[in-house]
Design an enzyme around this catalytic site. Sequence first.
Site: not given
Length: 365
Positions: A256, A260, A269
């Site tokens: 990805r 998100h 992160y």
Amino acid sequence: MVDKIAYPVQLLQPDGRRVLRPEYTNLVRDIGPDELRALYEDLVVTRRIDVEATALQRQGELGLWAPMLGQEAAQVGSARALRPDDYAFVSYREHAVAYCRGVDPAEMTRMWRGTAHSGWDPHAVKVTNPAIVVGSQGLHATGYAMGAHLDGAEIATIAYFGDGATSQGDIAEALGFSMSFNAPVVFFCQNNQWAISEPVHLQSPVPIAQRAAGYGMPAVRVDGNDVLAVLAVTRQATQRAREGSGPTFIEAITYRMGPHTTSDDPTRYRSSAETAEWKARDPIDRMHRLLDWEGLLDGAFLTRVRTTADEIAARLRSGAVGAPTPPPLSVFDHVYASEHPLLEEERAEYAAYLAAVTDTEEALS
Ligand SMILES: Cc1ncc(C[n+]2csc(CCOP(=O)(O)OP(=O)(O)O)c2C)c(N)n1
């Protein structure tokens, strides 16, 4: 035979050169120059759809969007393996699957804009509306497939979900039931390395596809950024399903590249080095290089692809911005097939609230 878990299936290297792996190369033998160009067009168009919808959200026209940037080959390759009667059960990120199944781009953003409970008529295109409850669509696919099997229908269903969803009970139940009842399901896991901020190695210490072995289910890992390899493995799995040989688990290894959802900030992160590493494996660049190697790229073709992508993006945009705003109380319509006392109570409460707000606005004006 080469181990399908230890050595993920790849038919195209990141530099666009072909890899010979006869068992799978044979499954895409019919993919000639026209078909390769068509796959490339799908990849470009679906990325454009995703970028356009992400921009619409940033401009305040959508409440939310779940970008699929980087996952185009996994979705296009698998969706193009399906036949018209097959049924796809999707999560919230399968915009390229929706496109390949024939969903009108003007309808793709309805749910994300909040103008409808769902996007399109699932039965018309045989792809479900986005499932937000992680993993739930695995059970829906299994139930549908069990019914199809009992009816003797020669179809495949395919359930799309992420690496994180494999830790959900729903997916575990779906894997178990589909094996018990020989349901014609393809479990298509897009391992995009992250479940929001949770990395896949926290999800499972072994390759995700290995989980299928506990159910006795055949599994294969595939390079999910290689559209030809994904097409090959999904063709094989859907064929098994259609001929009554039961379910298959596919783990498509991809990434990805975006957040998100548009509410997420992935820089909190994950490292930019990781993102750069995957950028070098971009699925569209890989296909572009293959076409180049094989002398299939020319200016006219590229212009046509760009024009098609522009037209589809414009249709998506006008479908979103031009969608009529429904009356607020219609949010309660079609929730249940028949009257439901709790829903009626909520409808009445909301109607009273709206009336009070209107009275206040009138008093203030
Ligand atoms: C049952 C359930 N639990 C939690 C959530 C919140 N949630 C939304 S997406 C997500 C992560 C899913 O990750 P993955 O299955 O890997 O799919 P991806 O989003 O990466 O495509 C979570 C935990 C939810 N929507 N449904």
